[in-house]
Design a protein around this motif. Structure first.
Motif, short mmCIF file in Angstrom:
data_model
loop_
_atom_site.label_atom_id
_atom_site.label_comp_id
_atom_site.label_asym_id
_atom_site.label_seq_id
_atom_site.Cartn_x
_atom_site.Cartn_y
_atom_site.Cartn_z
N GLN A 188 56.93 -59.10 39.46
CA GLN A 188 57.47 -57.79 39.77
C GLN A 188 56.47 -56.68 39.48
N GLU A 189 55.49 -56.96 38.59
CA GLU A 189 54.59 -55.88 38.19
C GLU A 189 53.47 -55.69 39.20
N SER A 190 52.96 -56.78 39.73
CA SER A 190 51.75 -56.67 40.54
C SER A 190 52.03 -56.05 41.90
N VAL A 191 53.15 -56.37 42.52
CA VAL A 191 53.49 -55.80 43.82
C VAL A 191 54.84 -55.11 43.69
N PRO A 192 54.87 -53.79 43.76
CA PRO A 192 56.17 -53.11 43.65
C PRO A 192 57.04 -53.32 44.88
N LEU A 193 58.32 -53.00 44.70
CA LEU A 193 59.29 -53.21 45.77
C LEU A 193 58.97 -52.39 47.00
N ASN A 194 58.40 -51.18 46.79
CA ASN A 194 58.11 -50.31 47.92
C ASN A 194 57.15 -50.93 48.90
N TYR A 195 56.22 -51.74 48.42
CA TYR A 195 55.24 -52.35 49.33
C TYR A 195 55.93 -53.27 50.32
N TYR A 196 56.89 -54.07 49.80
CA TYR A 196 57.61 -54.96 50.70
C TYR A 196 58.42 -54.16 51.72
N LEU A 197 59.03 -53.06 51.25
CA LEU A 197 59.87 -52.27 52.15
C LEU A 197 59.03 -51.61 53.23
N ILE A 198 57.86 -51.08 52.86
CA ILE A 198 57.01 -50.42 53.85
C ILE A 198 56.46 -51.45 54.84
N LEU A 199 56.10 -52.62 54.33
CA LEU A 199 55.63 -53.67 55.24
C LEU A 199 56.72 -54.04 56.24
N SER A 200 57.97 -54.17 55.77
CA SER A 200 59.02 -54.56 56.70
C SER A 200 59.34 -53.42 57.66
N ALA A 201 59.15 -52.16 57.23
CA ALA A 201 59.35 -51.04 58.15
C ALA A 201 58.32 -51.10 59.28
N ILE A 202 57.06 -51.35 58.92
CA ILE A 202 56.01 -51.43 59.95
C ILE A 202 56.29 -52.60 60.90
N PHE A 203 56.69 -53.72 60.33
CA PHE A 203 57.00 -54.92 61.11
C PHE A 203 58.15 -54.65 62.08
N PHE A 204 59.21 -53.98 61.57
CA PHE A 204 60.36 -53.66 62.41
C PHE A 204 59.96 -52.76 63.56
N VAL A 205 59.13 -51.75 63.27
CA VAL A 205 58.76 -50.80 64.33
C VAL A 205 57.88 -51.48 65.38
N MET A 206 57.05 -52.45 64.95
CA MET A 206 56.26 -53.17 65.96
C MET A 206 57.17 -53.96 66.89
N GLY A 207 58.22 -54.57 66.34
CA GLY A 207 59.20 -55.24 67.18
C GLY A 207 59.88 -54.26 68.13
N ALA A 208 60.19 -53.06 67.63
CA ALA A 208 60.84 -52.05 68.48
C ALA A 208 59.92 -51.62 69.60
N VAL A 209 58.62 -51.48 69.32
CA VAL A 209 57.66 -51.15 70.37
C VAL A 209 57.65 -52.23 71.45
N GLY A 210 57.71 -53.48 71.02
CA GLY A 210 57.74 -54.56 71.99
C GLY A 210 58.97 -54.51 72.87
N VAL A 211 60.15 -54.24 72.27
CA VAL A 211 61.38 -54.16 73.06
C VAL A 211 61.30 -53.00 74.04
N LEU A 212 60.70 -51.88 73.60
CA LEU A 212 60.73 -50.69 74.45
C LEU A 212 59.69 -50.75 75.55
N THR A 213 58.54 -51.38 75.34
CA THR A 213 57.46 -51.25 76.32
C THR A 213 57.26 -52.47 77.20
N ARG A 214 57.64 -53.65 76.77
CA ARG A 214 57.34 -54.82 77.59
C ARG A 214 58.43 -55.01 78.63
N ARG A 215 58.04 -55.65 79.74
CA ARG A 215 59.01 -55.90 80.81
C ARG A 215 59.45 -57.35 80.86
#
Lengths: 166, 103
Positions: B2-29
Motif C-alpha cells: 500500500q505504501e509504494s503505489v498509492p490508490l490514486n495511481y491505480y484510479l488515474i490509470l483506469s481513468a486513462i484506460f477507460f477514456v481510450m476505450g471510449a475513444v475507440g467506441v466513438l471513432t472506429r467504424r
C-alpha cells in the motif's frame, strides 16, 4: 523505488501502449492481438492488488474465452488476404468532436480521482482471496450467483440461435 | 504494497484506460473494434473496483468484478453472434453502412 512500484509502472505502460494499438491500429488483427497484452496487463495489476482469484479468472475468461471469440469473429467477417482487413476511421470532424469529448471526460475523471480524499481502512493482511470469495458467493451473493448462471445459459442459447445459418 | 503505489495511481490509470476505450467506441467504424473497446472499458471499471476492494480490504468489490465478468462474457457472445448475422445479411461490419432503419 521498490519492486512493486517498478512492476506497477511496467504494467501501466504495457496497458496504455497496447490499448493505444487496439484503438488506433489500421489492421484489425493487430488490434486483436494487442488486446491480449492489455488483458495480461490488467491481470498482472490484479496480482499486485492481492486479488489472485480474479487474476486467474481474468486470464481464463478474457484471454481464453472472449479474445478467442473476437478472433473468430474477425476471421469470419473479413477476408484476411484482401484489403478488407483494413479498418478505417471516421471523418475529420467526427474524430475532432470525439477527441474533445474524450479529453473532457479524461480531465474530469482524473481531477475527481486525484482531488477526492478517499476513505481507506486499515489493510488487513490476508493470504488468498479465493476462500473469502467462495464464502461470500455462496452466502451473501447466492441469488446473484444463480441469476448469473441463468443469464449465461440464456446468452448461450440466444447466441446459437442468432448465429446459426437459417 | 500500500505504501509504494498509492490508490490514486491505480484510479488515474483506469481513468486513462477507460477514456481510450471510449475513444475507440466513438471513432472506429468496425463493429468488432467497437466490441474490443467496450471490453477495454469494462476492464477499466473492473480495475477501479479491485483497487478500491484491495485498499479497503473489503471483498464486495471483487464480487462485483466477478459478476461484471459474467455479464461481459454473455455480452461478447451475443454481440459477436449479431455481428456474424449482420455480415451474412449485409456483407459488412461497418456500423455506418447499416442504415436499413434510418429515416
Amino acid at each position: 523505488m521498490d519492486l512493486v512500484g517498478l512492476a506497477f509502472y511496467f504494467l501501466a505502460a504495457l496497458i496504455v501502449i497496447s490499448a493505444a494499438i487496439v484503438v488506433f491500429s489500421k489492421n484489425i488483427m493487430y488490434s486483436a492481438f494487442s488486446l491480449m497484452f492489455t488483458f495480461f496487463g490488467v491481470a498482472g495489476l490484479y496480482v499486485l492488488l492481492n486479488a489472485d482469484f480474479l487474476a486467474v479468472t481474468q486470464i481464463m475468461v478474457y484471454i481464453g474465452g472472449i479474445l478467442v471469440l473476437i478472433i473468430f469473429g474477425v476471421m469470419l467477417t473479413t477476408r484476411i488476404t484482401g484489403v478488407d482487413v483494413k479498418s478505417n476511421s471516421l471523418g475529420k470532424i467526427q474524430v475532432g468532436i470525439a477527441g474533445l469529448l474524450s479529453t473532457i471526460i479524461a480531465i474530469s475523471l482524473i481531477v475527481v480521482f486525484s482531488s477526492t480524499k478517499w476513505f481507506l481502512s486499515e489493510p488487513k493482511v490476508s493470504g488468498d482471496s479465493t476462500k473469502l470469495i467462495g464464502n461470500e458467493l455462496l452466502t451473501n451473493y447466492l441469488l446473484a450467483f444463480e441469476a448469473a448462471s441463468v443469464l449465461l445459459l440464456i446468452a448461450i442459447i440466444g447466441a446459437a440461435f442468432i448465429a446459426r445459418r437459417k | 504494497m500500500q505504501e509504494s503505489v498509492p490508490l490514486n495511481y491505480y484510479l488515474i490509470l483506469s481513468a486513462i484506460f477507460f477514456v481510450m476505450g471510449a475513444v475507440g467506441v466513438l471513432t472506429r467504424r468496425n463493429a468488432i473494434i467497437i466490441f474490443m473497446s467496450i471490453e477495454m472499458m469494462l476492464n477499466a471499471v473492473n480495475l477501479t473496483f479491485v483497487s478500491f476492494s484491495s485498499y479497503n480490504s473489503d471483498p464486495a468489490g471483487q464480487m462485483f468484478v466477478f459478476f461484471v465478468m459474467a455479464v461481459a462474457a454473455a455480452e461478447a457472445a451475443i454481440g459477436l453472434a449479431i455481428v456474424l448475422a449482420l455480415y451474412r445479411n449485409q456483407q459488412t461490419v461497418y456500423v455506418d453502412k447499416v442504415n436499413l432503419m434510418k429515416w
